[in-house]
Design a protein around this motif. Structure first.
Motif, PDB file in Angstrom:
ATOM      1  N   ALA A  99       0.835  -1.207   0.000  1.00 39.80           N
ATOM      2  CA  ALA A  99       0.000   0.000   0.000  1.00 39.80           C
ATOM      3  C   ALA A  99       0.872   1.261   0.000  1.00 39.80           C
ATOM      4  N   GLY A 100       1.940   1.241   0.806  1.00 37.50           N
ATOM      5  CA  GLY A 100       2.841   2.385   0.832  1.00 37.50           C
ATOM      6  C   GLY A 100       3.536   2.613  -0.493  1.00 37.50           C
ATOM      7  N   SER A 101       3.993   1.536  -1.126  1.00 36.21           N
ATOM      8  CA  SER A 101       4.682   1.682  -2.415  1.00 36.21           C
ATOM      9  C   SER A 101       3.737   2.227  -3.481  1.00 36.21           C
ATOM     10  N   LEU A 102       2.476   1.774  -3.472  1.00 36.79           N
ATOM     11  CA  LEU A 102       1.509   2.255  -4.455  1.00 36.79           C
ATOM     12  C   LEU A 102       1.213   3.735  -4.257  1.00 36.79           C
ATOM     13  N   ILE A 103       0.998   4.122  -2.998  1.00 35.99           N
ATOM     14  CA  ILE A 103       0.616   5.521  -2.752  1.00 35.99           C
ATOM     15  C   ILE A 103       1.792   6.456  -3.018  1.00 35.99           C
ATOM     16  N   GLY A 105       4.034   5.935  -5.341  1.00 40.12           N
ATOM     17  CA  GLY A 105       4.132   6.025  -6.792  1.00 40.12           C
ATOM     18  C   GLY A 105       3.019   6.853  -7.406  1.00 40.12           C
ATOM     19  N   ILE A 106       1.788   6.677  -6.921  1.00 43.98           N
ATOM     20  CA  ILE A 106       0.638   7.397  -7.477  1.00 43.98           C
ATOM     21  C   ILE A 106       0.745   8.896  -7.224  1.00 43.98           C
ATOM     22  N   THR A 107       1.124   9.252  -5.997  1.00 45.55           N
ATOM     23  CA  THR A 107       1.169  10.672  -5.629  1.00 45.55           C
ATOM     24  C   THR A 107       2.540  11.307  -5.828  1.00 45.55           C
ATOM     25  N   ARG A 108       3.559  10.488  -6.148  1.00 42.40           N
ATOM     26  CA  ARG A 108       4.949  10.942  -6.234  1.00 42.40           C
ATOM     27  C   ARG A 108       5.349  11.668  -4.953  1.00 42.40           C
ATOM     28  N   ASN A 109       4.880  11.107  -3.828  1.00 40.85           N
ATOM     29  CA  ASN A 109       5.126  11.685  -2.513  1.00 40.85           C
ATOM     30  C   ASN A 109       5.982  10.711  -1.708  1.00 40.85           C
ATOM     31  N   PRO A 110       7.252  11.030  -1.451  1.00 38.57           N
ATOM     32  CA  PRO A 110       8.121  10.102  -0.717  1.00 38.57           C
ATOM     33  C   PRO A 110       7.702   9.895   0.739  1.00 38.57           C
ATOM     34  N   LEU A 111       6.802  10.749   1.249  1.00 39.98           N
ATOM     35  CA  LEU A 111       6.307  10.604   2.618  1.00 39.98           C
ATOM     36  C   LEU A 111       4.989   9.834   2.656  1.00 39.98           C
ATOM     37  N   GLY A 112       4.576   9.292   1.517  1.00 40.84           N
ATOM     38  CA  GLY A 112       3.312   8.580   1.435  1.00 40.84           C
ATOM     39  C   GLY A 112       3.289   7.294   2.249  1.00 40.84           C
ATOM     40  N   ASP A 113       2.240   7.127   3.045  1.00 43.76           N
ATOM     41  CA  ASP A 113       2.059   5.938   3.881  1.00 43.76           C
ATOM     42  C   ASP A 113       0.623   5.972   4.396  1.00 43.76           C
ATOM     43  N   THR A 114       0.004   4.823   4.563  1.00 42.84           N
ATOM     44  CA  THR A 114      -1.392   4.793   4.982  1.00 42.84           C
ATOM     45  C   THR A 114      -1.582   5.394   6.372  1.00 42.84           C
ATOM     46  N   GLY A 115      -0.549   5.318   7.217  1.00 42.59           N
ATOM     47  CA  GLY A 115      -0.638   5.928   8.541  1.00 42.59           C
ATOM     48  C   GLY A 115      -0.413   7.418   8.488  1.00 42.59           C
ATOM     49  N   VAL A 116       0.634   7.830   7.793  1.00 37.17           N
ATOM     50  CA  VAL A 116       0.979   9.249   7.689  1.00 37.17           C
ATOM     51  C   VAL A 116      -0.134  10.031   6.993  1.00 37.17           C
ATOM     52  N   LEU A 117      -0.776   9.442   5.983  1.00 35.27           N
ATOM     53  CA  LEU A 117      -1.818  10.131   5.227  1.00 35.27           C
ATOM     54  C   LEU A 117      -3.210   9.983   5.837  1.00 35.27           C
ATOM     55  N   ALA A 277      -5.259  -5.991  12.613  1.00 32.48           N
ATOM     56  CA  ALA A 277      -4.104  -5.758  13.487  1.00 32.48           C
ATOM     57  C   ALA A 277      -4.044  -4.371  14.082  1.00 32.48           C
ATOM     58  N   GLY A 278      -5.046  -3.539  13.845  1.00 30.50           N
ATOM     59  CA  GLY A 278      -5.010  -2.194  14.385  1.00 30.50           C
ATOM     60  C   GLY A 278      -4.206  -1.243  13.518  1.00 30.50           C
ATOM     61  N   ALA A 279      -3.990  -0.057  14.062  1.00 36.54           N
ATOM     62  CA  ALA A 279      -3.336   1.011  13.293  1.00 36.54           C
ATOM     63  C   ALA A 279      -1.824   0.921  13.419  1.00 36.54           C
ATOM     64  N   ILE A 280      -1.202   0.149  12.558  1.00 38.84           N
ATOM     65  CA  ILE A 280       0.257   0.013  12.531  1.00 38.84           C
ATOM     66  C   ILE A 280       0.803   0.945  11.458  1.00 38.84           C
ATOM     67  N   GLY A 281       1.551   1.947  11.862  1.00 34.66           N
ATOM     68  CA  GLY A 281       2.083   2.913  10.911  1.00 34.66           C
ATOM     69  C   GLY A 281       3.512   2.632  10.520  1.00 34.66           C
ATOM     70  N   PHE A 282       3.980   3.374   9.528  1.00 39.53           N
ATOM     71  CA  PHE A 282       5.382   3.451   9.108  1.00 39.53           C
ATOM     72  C   PHE A 282       5.891   2.253   8.295  1.00 39.53           C
ATOM     73  N   VAL A 283       5.196   1.121   8.293  1.00 40.61           N
ATOM     74  CA  VAL A 283       5.660   0.005   7.454  1.00 40.61           C
ATOM     75  C   VAL A 283       5.647   0.425   5.987  1.00 40.61           C
ATOM     76  N   GLY A 284       4.548   1.060   5.580  1.00 45.97           N
ATOM     77  CA  GLY A 284       4.423   1.505   4.201  1.00 45.97           C
ATOM     78  C   GLY A 284       5.299   2.687   3.855  1.00 45.97           C
TER      79      GLY A 284
END
Length: 355
Positions: A99-103, A105-117, A277-284
């Motif tokens: 999910a992190g790699s897709l987001i 690439g789609i947004t061209r945002n190196p800070l993209g992550d499901t938790g951060v966003l 598994a709950g809200a696990i951030g930063f993996v993506g």
């Protein structure tokens, strides 16, 4: 035949003869990276099954996995407790990393992550509402609601980012995600306090895979694996988008369609992962950058390598959470944050220098 043509004809075979070994070496390196990652994942799973509050021998683990005997307590510990949580950690880690790699690439945002966003926060908010008003919901329904919560927060983040003058930029997307995550997080906390759900929601707040059972794994694992495989099919288009909209349009790519499909894929991966598994951030956030550093900028390689490395990271994080202070367990989200927070700060500082 002029001199330039003759020169070109003489040098073309030489260029080809040089290029072939380079391409072959690149393919060999990619194969070695994927093989090493797969072996590392297998070893991580085996070690995570073997160690915990009660350490088990190699022969016991092998016997319990391939020759299960319900009458033996050690076999039951492995089969009923450790196997589902370790396999769940691997699949959820892979899903979050993809999910992190897709987001990114789609947004061209190196800070993209499901938790951060803020996508995880939307799923968490809906889980809290479900616990408050519908405490006896079956797990399958909770999965659907988590997906809808993740979709809601995604629409909110992109709506906020696009409404600012100048349109959506990577930095505005990150700020919108942080605002949305803070808003939904505070609302979730308010619901937990008002309805006295703090104890029930503690697992989802901190993140963890200890509660995963075979009954849950059979529901979310096939869906996540299918969506991860689907993500690999999107990888070529994501590579084109990551090079810029103009390049992608010139190559005939339907940007709106690919972005929509990609975001829906991210929402499914995030929503299901949070419900399990709950809200696990930063993996993506962390894993796609590692994969990109190792294998290059082609998302056809980044996505599958991210899946393997994300699985390794979360399996080892779960093992660390169990081994830090046995028999007590730390939250898996805390273990991942030890890596993720410094990495995020490093990337944020780097991005600010480049603006």
């Amino acid at each position: 035949m002029d001199k330039h043509t003759a020169s070109t004809e003489r040098t073309a075979p030489e260029v080809a003869s040089v290029a072939r070994p380079v391409l072959r070496a690149g393919r060999i390196r990619q194969a070695l990276l994927f093989t090493a990652s797969a072996v590392l994942l297998a070893l991580a799973i085996f070690v995570a099954i073997s160690f915990g509050a009660k350490d088990l021998t190699v022969s016991t683990v092998w016997s319990a996995v391939f020759h299960y005997d319900r009458s033996l307590m050690t076999h039951r510990i492995i089969h009923e407790l450790r196997l589902p949580r370790v396999l769940g950690a691997a699949i959820i880690g892979a899903a979050l990393a993809v999910a992190g790699s897709l987001i990114q690439g789609i947004t061209r945002n190196p800070l993209g992550d499901t938790g951060v966003l803020g996508i995880n926060a939307g799923a968490m908010f809906v889980v809290a509402v479900s616990f408050a008003f519908f405490p006896d919901l079956p797990y399958g329904t909770l999965i659907i609601l988590s997906f809808l919560g993740a979709l809601m927060s995604t629409l909110l983040v992109f709506g906020l980012g696009a409404s600012a003058p100048g349109g959506l930029t990577p930095m505005r997307l990150t700020v919108s995600g942080a605002v949305t995550a803070a808003l939904l997080g505070s609302m979730t906390s308010g619901i937990a306090i008002y309805f006295d759900l703090s104890q029930d929601l503690a697992f989802w707040y901190a993140g963890g895979v200890a509660g995963i059972k075979w009954s849950q794994l059979k529901i979310f694992a096939p869906v996540l694996l299918i969506v991860i495989a689907w993500s690999m099919g999107l990888a070529r288009s994501i590579s084109l988008i990551s090079m810029g909209d103009e390049v992608a349009l010139n190559l005939g790519l339907n940007l709106r369609r690919i972005r929509l499909l990609g975001l829906l894929t991210v929402v499914v991966l995030a929503g299901l992962s949070v419900s399990a598994a709950g809200a696990i951030g930063f993996v993506g956030l962390v894993v796609p950058h590692i994969a990109r550093k190792l294998i290059g900028v082609d998302y056809r390689q980044i996505v599958p390598l991210s899946a393997l490395l994300g699985a390794v990271l979360l399996v080892l994080a779960d093992l660390g959470a169990r081994m830090a202070n046995p028999p007590e367990e730390l939250a898996i989200g805390i273990m991942v944050s030890f890596i993720g927070v410094p990495f995020f700060l490093f990337l944020a500082r780097k991005e600010r220098r480049e603006l």
